[in-house]
Design an enzyme around this catalytic site. Sequence first.
Site, PDB file in Angstrom:
ATOM      1  N   THR A  82       5.643 -11.760 -10.919  1.00 47.33           N
ATOM      2  CA  THR A  82       5.548 -13.054 -10.601  1.00 47.33           C
ATOM      3  C   THR A  82       5.519 -13.828 -11.813  1.00 47.33           C
ATOM      4  O   THR A  82       6.245 -15.105 -11.867  1.00 47.33           O
ATOM      5  CB  THR A  82       4.238 -13.075 -10.034  1.00 47.33           C
ATOM      6  OG1 THR A  82       3.982 -12.444  -8.894  1.00 47.33           O
ATOM      7  CG2 THR A  82       3.497 -14.400 -10.031  1.00 47.33           C
ATOM      8  N   HIS A 199       1.848  -9.687  -0.180  1.00 41.01           N
ATOM      9  CA  HIS A 199       2.105  -9.045  -1.480  1.00 41.01           C
ATOM     10  C   HIS A 199       1.895  -7.448  -0.929  1.00 41.01           C
ATOM     11  O   HIS A 199       1.086  -7.273  -0.169  1.00 41.01           O
ATOM     12  CB  HIS A 199       0.835  -9.318  -2.383  1.00 41.01           C
ATOM     13  CG  HIS A 199       1.332  -8.744  -3.733  1.00 41.01           C
ATOM     14  ND1 HIS A 199       1.010  -7.538  -4.087  1.00 41.01           N
ATOM     15  CD2 HIS A 199       1.667  -9.305  -5.102  1.00 41.01           C
ATOM     16  CE1 HIS A 199       1.378  -7.213  -5.266  1.00 41.01           C
ATOM     17  NE2 HIS A 199       1.785  -8.414  -5.736  1.00 41.01           N
ATOM     18  N   ASP A 260       9.549 -15.360  -5.353  1.00 41.51           N
ATOM     19  CA  ASP A 260       9.684 -14.870  -6.652  1.00 41.51           C
ATOM     20  C   ASP A 260      10.525 -13.410  -7.005  1.00 41.51           C
ATOM     21  O   ASP A 260      11.203 -13.429  -8.123  1.00 41.51           O
ATOM     22  CB  ASP A 260       8.030 -14.815  -7.182  1.00 41.51           C
ATOM     23  CG  ASP A 260       7.247 -13.644  -6.446  1.00 41.51           C
ATOM     24  OD1 ASP A 260       7.710 -13.357  -5.305  1.00 41.51           O
ATOM     25  OD2 ASP A 260       6.322 -13.262  -7.105  1.00 41.51           O
TER      26      ASP A 260
HETATM   27  C1  GP9 Z   1      -1.321 -12.177  -8.431  1.00 42.53           C
HETATM   28  C2  GP9 Z   1       0.015 -12.514  -8.182  1.00 42.53           C
HETATM   29  C3  GP9 Z   1       0.814 -11.223  -8.054  1.00 42.53           C
HETATM   30  O1  GP9 Z   1      -2.099 -13.382  -9.082  1.00 42.53           O
HETATM   31  O2  GP9 Z   1       0.630 -13.723  -8.564  1.00 42.53           O
HETATM   32  O3  GP9 Z   1       1.573 -10.976  -9.234  1.00 42.53           O
HETATM   33  P1  GP9 Z   1       2.781  -9.889  -8.843  1.00 42.53           P
HETATM   34  O4  GP9 Z   1       2.210  -8.477  -8.746  1.00 42.53           O
HETATM   35  O5  GP9 Z   1       3.819 -10.175  -7.564  1.00 42.53           O
HETATM   36  O6  GP9 Z   1       3.463  -9.937 -10.196  1.00 42.53           O
HETATM   37 MN    MN Z   2       5.006 -11.709  -7.365  1.00 40.80          MN
END
Ligand code: GP9
Ligand code: MN
Length: 434
Positions: A82, A199, A260
Site C-alpha cells: 500500500t 484486505h 493498489d
Molecule cells: C493498512 C493498509 C494495508 O493501513 O493500508 O496495507 P497493506 O497491507 O496492503 O500494505
Molecule cells: Mn494494500
Amino acid sequence: KKTDIQKVLSYVDKHYTDADAKYAGIAKGKNVFVIHLESFQQFSMNMKINGQEVTPNLNQIYNSDSTIAFDNFFNQVGQGKTSDAENMLETSTFGLPQGSLFATQGNDQTFQAMPAILKQTEGYSSAVFHGNNASFWNRSNVYKNMGYQYFFDASYYDTSGDKAMGYGLKDKLLFNDSIPYLERMQQPFYAKYITVTNHFPYSLDEQDKDPNFTTTNTDSDIVNGYFETNHYLDQSIGEFFDYLKKSGLYNKSIIVLYGDHYGISNSENKYLASVLGKNADDWNDNDNAQLQRVPFMINIPGWHGGGVNHTYGGEIDVMPTLLHLLGVDSKKYVMMGQDLLSGKSNQVVAFRDKNFVTPKYSYINETIYDNKTDQAITNPTKSVLKEIDAAKQQVKEQLSISDDINQKDLLRFYTPSGFKSVDASKYNYSNGLA
Ligand code: GP9
Ligand code: MN
C-alpha cells in the site's frame, strides 16, 4: 551530488509528455477525491457470478461516459505494498527495491508531492481519511513531509466493538463517519480515502454480507471471500456516491479510483483460473503478470468525453495524468511517469523487479511472452529481440533514476521554480480542523 540531480533532471526533461488539448485542464478547480481500493484487481470489473454483478456501483462508474477508465493499467508495487502505491500516486517515483520507503526513510525524506503542489499552484486544502492508526506505514510522518494538512486516522472515529476489523474501521463506516470532517474542509480540496475491508484474508462479519449476493464456490476460501469483500467495498462506494450527489459535492468534484495491488497471490491464482474462464493446467508466469492489472478511473461529473482507454500504463503515471487534467503545468516537477492521456507515453510498464509488460510482449523472469497467444517465445526474431532490449533499457533506467532520487534524497538539491519546500512542523494531526 550536483551531477546526480542533473542526470535526474535530464531524464525528466527527455520523458516529459505534453497534455492533449482534449483533456488539458478539464477538471481545473474541482475538488479531487482519490479513492484507494484496497487489494482490488481489474478482473472483478464487470464480472458476474451466478448472473450477479460483483461490483455494480464500480461498474456503473467504469462504464460511464463521464469516466476515463483504463483497462491496461498495472500495479507496480514492491514490498511496501500500500505504501508503495501511495508513494507512486503522490510523487510519481517508485517504492524502494527492498522494504518500504514510507517506513524506512519517511521521517525526513524531501517530497514534492501532490498535496503540496496543488496547495501552492491552485490553492487546494488536503486530507487523508483512513480507518487505521496514523503510525501504520509511518503515515503520519510521511504525510507531513508531503504537505498533507489533515490526517483523519482511526482516532477520529468510533472503532469500538464490531465497527472495525483487520486493518481498521470498516469501509462503509469510514465513508459515513468522515462526512463531518469533510464538510468542514475548505474547497477546493484534495481528499484521499484509503479503504481496508477488502484486505487479505477477505473475511466479513455475517451482518456485513449482502444476503442477495452469492459468491463463487471454488476450493479456495480466499478466492470465495475475495468477491464477498469486493462486493462490500463496492457497496461502500455506492453509498458514498449517493452522499456526494445528495450533498451537491458531486458536481464540484472529480473522483479518482484505483486498486493498489493484487489481492489474490500467484499461488492462489490457480483457483481463480476457472472463475476467469481459463485453464489452470497451463498457467504460466505471464498469466500472473497479466493479472497485475488494477483499476484506474477518473470520474468527471458533468463532462461526457469518457470511455475505456486501452493505453498501457501503471501507478507511476497517475500524477502526470492527473496534474494535466487539473490544468497544472507539470514540466518542472520530477516525475518518473508519463501522462497516459497524452497519446505519447511509451507504454512500457515496469514492475519493481525489472520484469515488464508492453502492449505486444511481456518480459517475465527472463522469458519473452507474446501477449496475443500468451505463449513463451522460445526463438525470438532479431526484431523482437531488438524491441525487448530497448524496453529492458528503458525499464532499467526508469527504476535506477527513481532509486537514485529516493535513496539519496536528491530532491534536497532541486526546488522547482516557484515551489516552496514543505515545512512538516506546520502540521499537527491530533487537533483535526480545530
Ligand atoms: C493498512 C493498509 C494495508 O493501513 O493500508 O496495507 P497493506 O497491507 O496492503 O500494505
Ligand atoms: Mn494494500
